[in-house]
Design a protein around this motif. Sequence first.
Motif, PDB file in Angstrom:
ATOM      1  N   ASN A  67      40.629  -6.127  41.623  1.00 40.56           N
ATOM      2  CA  ASN A  67      41.039  -4.979  42.441  1.00 40.56           C
ATOM      3  C   ASN A  67      41.300  -5.389  43.881  1.00 40.56           C
ATOM      4  N   GLN A  69      42.290  -8.321  44.887  1.00 41.23           N
ATOM      5  CA  GLN A  69      43.504  -9.125  44.940  1.00 41.23           C
ATOM      6  C   GLN A  69      44.749  -8.260  44.833  1.00 41.23           C
ATOM      7  N   THR A  70      44.674  -7.152  44.092  1.00 42.74           N
ATOM      8  CA  THR A  70      45.854  -6.319  43.903  1.00 42.74           C
ATOM      9  C   THR A  70      45.964  -5.227  44.967  1.00 42.74           C
ATOM     10  N   LYS A  71      44.911  -5.005  45.742  1.00 41.15           N
ATOM     11  CA  LYS A  71      44.925  -3.970  46.782  1.00 41.15           C
ATOM     12  C   LYS A  71      45.883  -4.397  47.893  1.00 41.15           C
ATOM     13  N   GLN A  72      46.747  -3.444  48.280  1.00 42.21           N
ATOM     14  CA  GLN A  72      47.688  -3.746  49.342  1.00 42.21           C
ATOM     15  C   GLN A  72      46.963  -3.675  50.688  1.00 42.21           C
ATOM     16  N   LEU A  73      47.216  -4.652  51.491  1.00 48.09           N
ATOM     17  CA  LEU A  73      46.617  -4.667  52.818  1.00 48.09           C
ATOM     18  C   LEU A  73      47.414  -3.773  53.753  1.00 48.09           C
ATOM     19  N   LEU A  74      46.717  -3.199  54.727  1.00 58.06           N
ATOM     20  CA  LEU A  74      47.389  -2.345  55.699  1.00 58.06           C
ATOM     21  C   LEU A  74      48.281  -3.184  56.613  1.00 58.06           C
ATOM     22  N   HIS A  75      49.313  -2.550  57.065  1.00 57.51           N
ATOM     23  CA  HIS A  75      50.233  -3.198  57.991  1.00 57.51           C
ATOM     24  C   HIS A  75      49.484  -3.477  59.299  1.00 57.51           C
TER      25      HIS A  75
END
Length: 116
Positions: A67, A69-75
């Motif tokens: 989870n 690794q697949t979580k998108q990081l915030l800009h």
Amino acid sequence: MASYTHEEFELSQKHEDILGERALLLLHLEAHYEQQKAKTKQQCLMSQAVKERNAQILKDLQNAEKNLQTKQLLHPDIINLETHYWASVERKLPEWKQYLPGKGQLPGEIVDHDLA
């Protein structure tokens, strides 16, 4: 010959005593064996439970890693805005502490004493 029978009788008594002690020791050994067998069975059950728990923990950790690794990081801009926002809140908090619930009147709040 009478002394021979007396010696035989004493030897027979000793033999009986030894057989009695042997039987008692065998009973103790059997009881000890049964206790060890029960203890070993309990340890096997506990070991199996620990293995299952560890397998579940490993599975949970792998899912958490997946989870993450697949979580998108915030800009970076959003992170920067969030950091500035909380810094601003921390700077202004002392000014607003007196207006927290139960502490007094909000700034700019008008109380009409004539209506009360």
